[in-house]
Design a protein around this motif. Structure first.
Motif, PDB file in Angstrom:
ATOM      1  N   GLY A 164      -8.121 -31.019 -22.698  1.00  0.00           N
ATOM      2  CA  GLY A 164      -7.664 -30.351 -21.492  1.00  0.00           C
ATOM      3  C   GLY A 164      -6.993 -31.317 -20.549  1.00  0.00           C
ATOM      4  O   GLY A 164      -6.721 -32.461 -20.872  1.00  0.00           O
ATOM      5  N   ASP A 217      -7.809 -31.908 -13.233  1.00  0.00           N
ATOM      6  CA  ASP A 217      -7.308 -31.801 -11.869  1.00  0.00           C
ATOM      7  C   ASP A 217      -7.671 -33.104 -11.174  1.00  0.00           C
ATOM      8  O   ASP A 217      -8.825 -33.504 -11.166  1.00  0.00           O
ATOM      9  CB  ASP A 217      -7.979 -30.628 -11.147  1.00  0.00           C
ATOM     10  CG  ASP A 217      -7.561 -29.292 -11.727  1.00  0.00           C
ATOM     11  OD1 ASP A 217      -8.323 -28.338 -11.543  1.00  0.00           O
ATOM     12  OD2 ASP A 217      -6.505 -29.209 -12.353  1.00  0.00           O
ATOM     13  N   ARG A 251     -12.520 -31.850 -11.297  1.00  0.00           N
ATOM     14  CA  ARG A 251     -12.617 -30.684 -12.183  1.00  0.00           C
ATOM     15  C   ARG A 251     -11.762 -30.931 -13.419  1.00  0.00           C
ATOM     16  O   ARG A 251     -10.635 -31.433 -13.319  1.00  0.00           O
ATOM     17  CB  ARG A 251     -12.142 -29.440 -11.453  1.00  0.00           C
ATOM     18  CG  ARG A 251     -12.285 -28.166 -12.268  1.00  0.00           C
ATOM     19  CD  ARG A 251     -12.347 -26.992 -11.315  1.00  0.00           C
ATOM     20  NE  ARG A 251     -11.994 -25.745 -11.955  1.00  0.00           N
ATOM     21  CZ  ARG A 251     -12.296 -24.553 -11.467  1.00  0.00           C
ATOM     22  NH1 ARG A 251     -12.942 -24.475 -10.319  1.00  0.00           N
ATOM     23  NH2 ARG A 251     -11.957 -23.457 -12.093  1.00  0.00           N
ATOM     24  N   ASN A 283     -10.144 -28.977 -16.606  1.00  0.00           N
ATOM     25  CA  ASN A 283      -9.820 -27.715 -17.258  1.00  0.00           C
ATOM     26  C   ASN A 283      -9.853 -27.890 -18.767  1.00  0.00           C
ATOM     27  O   ASN A 283      -9.357 -28.891 -19.290  1.00  0.00           O
ATOM     28  CB  ASN A 283      -8.445 -27.222 -16.807  1.00  0.00           C
ATOM     29  CG  ASN A 283      -8.444 -26.816 -15.351  1.00  0.00           C
ATOM     30  OD1 ASN A 283      -9.393 -26.214 -14.870  1.00  0.00           O
ATOM     31  ND2 ASN A 283      -7.386 -27.170 -14.633  1.00  0.00           N
ATOM     32  N   HIS A 326     -12.190 -22.049 -23.976  1.00  0.00           N
ATOM     33  CA  HIS A 326     -11.463 -22.376 -22.759  1.00  0.00           C
ATOM     34  C   HIS A 326     -12.365 -22.170 -21.552  1.00  0.00           C
ATOM     35  O   HIS A 326     -13.345 -21.431 -21.604  1.00  0.00           O
ATOM     36  CB  HIS A 326     -10.195 -21.530 -22.634  1.00  0.00           C
ATOM     37  CG  HIS A 326     -10.477 -20.062 -22.446  1.00  0.00           C
ATOM     38  ND1 HIS A 326     -10.660 -19.196 -23.508  1.00  0.00           N
ATOM     39  CD2 HIS A 326     -10.617 -19.303 -21.327  1.00  0.00           C
ATOM     40  CE1 HIS A 326     -10.891 -17.978 -23.061  1.00  0.00           C
ATOM     41  NE2 HIS A 326     -10.864 -18.018 -21.734  1.00  0.00           N
ATOM     42  N   TRP A 361     -13.750 -24.488 -17.777  1.00  0.00           N
ATOM     43  CA  TRP A 361     -13.676 -25.683 -16.946  1.00  0.00           C
ATOM     44  C   TRP A 361     -15.046 -26.334 -16.783  1.00  0.00           C
ATOM     45  O   TRP A 361     -16.084 -25.689 -16.889  1.00  0.00           O
ATOM     46  CB  TRP A 361     -13.076 -25.374 -15.573  1.00  0.00           C
ATOM     47  CG  TRP A 361     -13.740 -24.247 -14.827  1.00  0.00           C
ATOM     48  CD1 TRP A 361     -13.385 -22.929 -14.855  1.00  0.00           C
ATOM     49  CD2 TRP A 361     -14.887 -24.344 -13.962  1.00  0.00           C
ATOM     50  NE1 TRP A 361     -14.226 -22.198 -14.068  1.00  0.00           N
ATOM     51  CE2 TRP A 361     -15.158 -23.034 -13.498  1.00  0.00           C
ATOM     52  CE3 TRP A 361     -15.704 -25.385 -13.536  1.00  0.00           C
ATOM     53  CZ2 TRP A 361     -16.213 -22.747 -12.632  1.00  0.00           C
ATOM     54  CZ3 TRP A 361     -16.763 -25.106 -12.677  1.00  0.00           C
ATOM     55  CH2 TRP A 361     -17.010 -23.802 -12.232  1.00  0.00           C
ATOM     56  N   HIS A 362     -15.019 -27.642 -16.528  1.00  0.00           N
ATOM     57  CA  HIS A 362     -16.176 -28.424 -16.113  1.00  0.00           C
ATOM     58  C   HIS A 362     -15.865 -29.008 -14.739  1.00  0.00           C
ATOM     59  O   HIS A 362     -14.750 -29.469 -14.498  1.00  0.00           O
ATOM     60  CB  HIS A 362     -16.451 -29.605 -17.057  1.00  0.00           C
ATOM     61  CG  HIS A 362     -16.865 -29.228 -18.438  1.00  0.00           C
ATOM     62  ND1 HIS A 362     -17.925 -28.399 -18.716  1.00  0.00           N
ATOM     63  CD2 HIS A 362     -16.361 -29.601 -19.642  1.00  0.00           C
ATOM     64  CE1 HIS A 362     -18.043 -28.273 -20.022  1.00  0.00           C
ATOM     65  NE2 HIS A 362     -17.109 -28.988 -20.619  1.00  0.00           N
ATOM     66  N   GLU A 363     -16.834 -29.006 -13.860  1.00  0.00           N
ATOM     67  CA  GLU A 363     -16.694 -29.675 -12.569  1.00  0.00           C
ATOM     68  C   GLU A 363     -17.738 -30.774 -12.476  1.00  0.00           C
ATOM     69  O   GLU A 363     -18.931 -30.504 -12.560  1.00  0.00           O
ATOM     70  CB  GLU A 363     -16.872 -28.695 -11.414  1.00  0.00           C
ATOM     71  CG  GLU A 363     -16.716 -29.341 -10.044  1.00  0.00           C
ATOM     72  CD  GLU A 363     -16.880 -28.351  -8.901  1.00  0.00           C
ATOM     73  OE1 GLU A 363     -16.724 -28.748  -7.734  1.00  0.00           O
ATOM     74  OE2 GLU A 363     -17.171 -27.168  -9.183  1.00  0.00           O
ATOM     75  N   SER A 366     -20.342 -25.723 -15.013  1.00  0.00           N
ATOM     76  CA  SER A 366     -19.465 -25.398 -16.137  1.00  0.00           C
ATOM     77  C   SER A 366     -19.385 -23.901 -16.395  1.00  0.00           C
ATOM     78  O   SER A 366     -20.387 -23.182 -16.287  1.00  0.00           O
ATOM     79  CB  SER A 366     -19.965 -26.109 -17.398  1.00  0.00           C
ATOM     80  OG  SER A 366     -19.087 -25.905 -18.481  1.00  0.00           O
TER      81      SER A 366
END
Length: 334
Positions: A22, A25, A34, A36, A43, A45-47, A60
């Motif tokens: 991915g 950001d 974050r 993506n 698909h 996202w992980h923060e 997540s």
């Protein structure tokens, strides 16, 4: 995946994974960003949010098109996993699988030297994962560690020998925390501050849950039992090759046989026998690096009457023979 566990450099941050799975950001202000995710496996996202040295959380939301498995190595770490969506499993090396099937609240303790654990996720996952290095946990509870559940006290003392996992009841308070984190629309510094507060609340609630009978499936060990177990640890560290009987050991440390056996499982997460075996295998690894000692001599030195029994024990523990372990030890030393 390897979680770097140096106290001054502790985060999951592999540039290769960003390029492969991915795009990130670029919000890496003070360790908050974050990632993506877009790939054939799923698909979402992980923060990532770093709270302090050795203390971070990942929020997540990932939809997996197929089960995704990986190995993760993070010794000397407390893990908390809180989920209201998806499925998964955590399998420590040589241990029993721990289900992540949502809704789930799980706490894992990995001691120093723990082998990589297998982790698998599937379905529409929504979770918070928190990792705290032992040094960071000591800093958080400085001056009041004695008030923690016994199993956490053992972890802080470095007394655990095997990974321990506990599923705890996902009560209304934990569910509320989970929902508030995923529903939060704040951004930037306000979101980071919000996440720090919620992660701290989750940690406190998980410690409370771990302290309950329901979480441990056993009553907490009494202070007398804890002291007896630690005395037994010290005694066995000196006499593991020819340990006393359970009755003799219990009498020496001032406990009944049943209190001693139950205490070992409560405090250390293993039986007295498993603890002795662990000590023998640790010593064997050291001795196998000695070119002058034969395999038979080492077997006797760590408490085995026959070299064949020693070889079987080593094979089960390390997945290879004493001779191969010796070859690797000598090669790495020279």
């Amino acid at each position: 995946m390897s979680v770097r566990h140096h106290i001054d450099d502790y985060e999951i941050d592999d540039p290769d994974s960003q390029r492969t799975h991915g795009s990130a950001d670029q919000l890496r202000h003070s360790g908050h960003y974050r990632l993506n995710i877009e790939g054939p496996f799923g698909h979402g996202w992980h923060e990532f949010c770093r709270l302090s040295d050795g203390y971070f959380a990942i929020v997540s939301e990932i939809k997996y098109h197929m089960p995704q498995a990986d190995y993760i190595s993070s010794p000397d770490t407390l893990h908390i996993y809180l989920a209201n969506g998806g499925d998964g499993e955590y399998v420590p090396a040589g241990g029993e699988p721990l289900s992540f099937e949502a809704p789930a609240a799980v706490i894992m303790l990995e001691p120093a030297g723990a082998a990589a654990a297998e982790v698998c996720f599937a379905g529409d996952t929504q979770y918070i994962y928190i990792a705290i290095h032992r040094d960071a946990l000591q800093a958080i509870f400085a001056g009041c560690a004695h008030q923690l559940p016994v199993i956490l006290q053992s972890f802080l003392k470095g007394a655990l020998r095997h990974t321990i996992g506990r599923a705890v009841r996902l009560d209304g308070g934990l569910l509320r925390c989970l929902g508030e984190v995923h529903d939060c629309t704040a951004t930037g510094g306000r979101r980071r501050l919000f996440l720090q507060a919620k992660v701290s609340e989750i940690l406190c609630r998980m410690v409370d849950a771990l302290e309950s009978r329901e979480a441990l499936h056993l009553a907490e060990a009494t202070p007398t039992t804890v002291r007896g177990v630690f005395k037994a640890q010290n005694l066995l560290a000196e006499k593991f090759a020819a340990p006393p009987s359970l009755e003799e050991l219990a009498e020496t440390v001032g406990l009944s046989r049943s209190s001693l056996c139950n205490g070992f499982r409560q405090v250390l997460g293993m039986s007295v026998f498993d603890y002795i075996h662990d000590l023998r295998m640790q010593k064997a690894l050291l001795l196998l690096g000695d070119r002058d000692a034969s395999i038979t001599q080492i077997a006797y030195a760590v408490g085995y009457n026959r070299a064949s029994s020693f070889s079987v024990a080593v094979q089960r523990r390390f997945g290879t023979t004493p001779s191969e372990l010796r070859r690797k030890a000598i090669a790495s030393a020279g």
